[in-house]
Motif scaffolding. Sequence first.
Motif, mmCIF file in Angstrom:
data_model
loop_
_atom_site.group_PDB
_atom_site.id
_atom_site.type_symbol
_atom_site.label_atom_id
_atom_site.label_comp_id
_atom_site.label_asym_id
_atom_site.label_seq_id
_atom_site.Cartn_x
_atom_site.Cartn_y
_atom_site.Cartn_z
ATOM 1 N N SER A 62 11.966 32.981 -9.950
ATOM 2 C CA SER A 62 12.449 33.198 -8.589
ATOM 3 C C SER A 62 11.308 33.610 -7.659
ATOM 4 N N LEU A 104 10.068 31.535 -4.528
ATOM 5 C CA LEU A 104 10.088 32.137 -3.200
ATOM 6 C C LEU A 104 8.699 32.124 -2.549
ATOM 7 N N THR A 112 16.333 28.587 -1.099
ATOM 8 C CA THR A 112 16.050 30.019 -1.019
ATOM 9 C C THR A 112 17.338 30.837 -1.084
#
Length: 133
Positions: free
Chosen positions: A17, A21, A65
Amino acid sequence: MENVQKPKVGAGIKTMSIIQLVFSGFGLIGFIMIILMKDTIKTAGGPAITTSYLIISLVLLIITTIGIILILMKKELGIYIYFIAEVASIVYSIVINGFKPLDILSLIIPALMGIFIWKKKEIFSTETKNIEV
C-alpha cells in the motif's frame, strides 16, 4: 473479561500500500506537471497528450488510491475497488498505447497485493464478521 485482539492488516499489505501510494503521489505530481507544461511539451516535439487521456488516467489513479485506503481500513469494498481500478488501468493503457512486453511489469504490485490479501482474507471476509457478532 476476555482479551480479544482484533486481527491486523499484515506487513505485506501495508508495504504494498505504501509503495502504491508513493507511486500514486509521483503520478499525481507528473499529471500536474504535464497539465502545466502541455504546450511546452508539444512545441518541443514531445508526444501529443490529449486531455481525455489525462483525465481518465487521473480518475483511475484516484479510484485506486481510494481502494488502497479502504483496504487499510479493513473494508472488503476496498479490495473490489482496487482490483477493478487496476484492471481498468492496465486495459486502458493497452488500448491506448498497444501491448508492450514492459506492460507485464505493471502486474507485479497488484499480484503481490492479491497474495497478501489472500493470506489475510479472514480480516476482509463478511462471513467471519457475521460469526463474531
